[in-house]
Design a protein around this motif. Structure first.
Motif, mmCIF file in Angstrom:
data_model
loop_
_atom_site.group_PDB
_atom_site.id
_atom_site.type_symbol
_atom_site.label_atom_id
_atom_site.label_comp_id
_atom_site.label_asym_id
_atom_site.label_seq_id
_atom_site.Cartn_x
_atom_site.Cartn_y
_atom_site.Cartn_z
ATOM 1 N N HIS A 14 5.646 -2.714 -3.194
ATOM 2 C CA HIS A 14 6.156 -2.438 -1.847
ATOM 3 C C HIS A 14 7.587 -1.911 -1.904
ATOM 4 O O HIS A 14 8.538 -2.635 -1.629
ATOM 5 N N HIS A 15 7.727 -0.649 -2.239
ATOM 6 C CA HIS A 15 9.030 0.008 -2.288
ATOM 7 C C HIS A 15 8.971 1.256 -1.419
ATOM 8 O O HIS A 15 7.929 1.900 -1.318
ATOM 9 N N ASN A 22 7.024 -0.372 2.822
ATOM 10 C CA ASN A 22 7.336 -1.745 2.443
ATOM 11 C C ASN A 22 6.275 -2.722 2.923
ATOM 12 O O ASN A 22 6.018 -3.733 2.271
ATOM 13 N N GLY A 25 2.574 -1.148 1.154
ATOM 14 C CA GLY A 25 2.614 -0.955 -0.293
ATOM 15 C C GLY A 25 1.956 0.351 -0.703
ATOM 16 O O GLY A 25 1.332 1.047 0.102
ATOM 17 N N THR A 68 11.662 -5.702 -3.852
ATOM 18 C CA THR A 68 11.451 -4.561 -2.962
ATOM 19 C C THR A 68 12.762 -3.789 -2.813
ATOM 20 O O THR A 68 13.807 -4.380 -2.535
#
Length: 88
Positions: A14-15, A22, A25, A68
């Motif tokens: 989740h970046h 976020n 994902g 994250t």
């Protein structure tokens, strides 16, 4: 130095800059080149004398899923720093 290459390690994490990235994902593909001396391991047939790339892959996957960041550049810098600490 010898090289151990890890190509296209798929990690779902989740970046991202956008909130949707976020929350939902997405897949990331990680490529790494680990520089090490493989001669001792090769001469003695002993994994403990090498860098266990399976453990590195699990470490990177877990780390990326537990943290994250907005920028993939930050992910790359941070995970690289942590890999170097964990696998000197």
């Amino acid at each position: 130095m010898d090289e151990i290459r890890i190509d296209n390690l798929e990690v779902f994490a989740h970046h991202g800059v956008f909130p949707q990235e976020n929350q939902e994902g997405q897949k990331f593909y990680v490529n790494m080149v680990l520089y090490t001396d493989l001669r001792p391991a090769g001469l003695k047939d002993e994994l403990t004398l090498s860098t266990h790339y399976g453990e590195v892959c699990h470490f990177v996957t877990k780390w990326m899923q537990e943290h994250t960041y907005k920028l993939i550049e930050t992910v790359a810098e941070s995970v690289t720093r942590e890999v170097l600490k964990a696998f000197p």
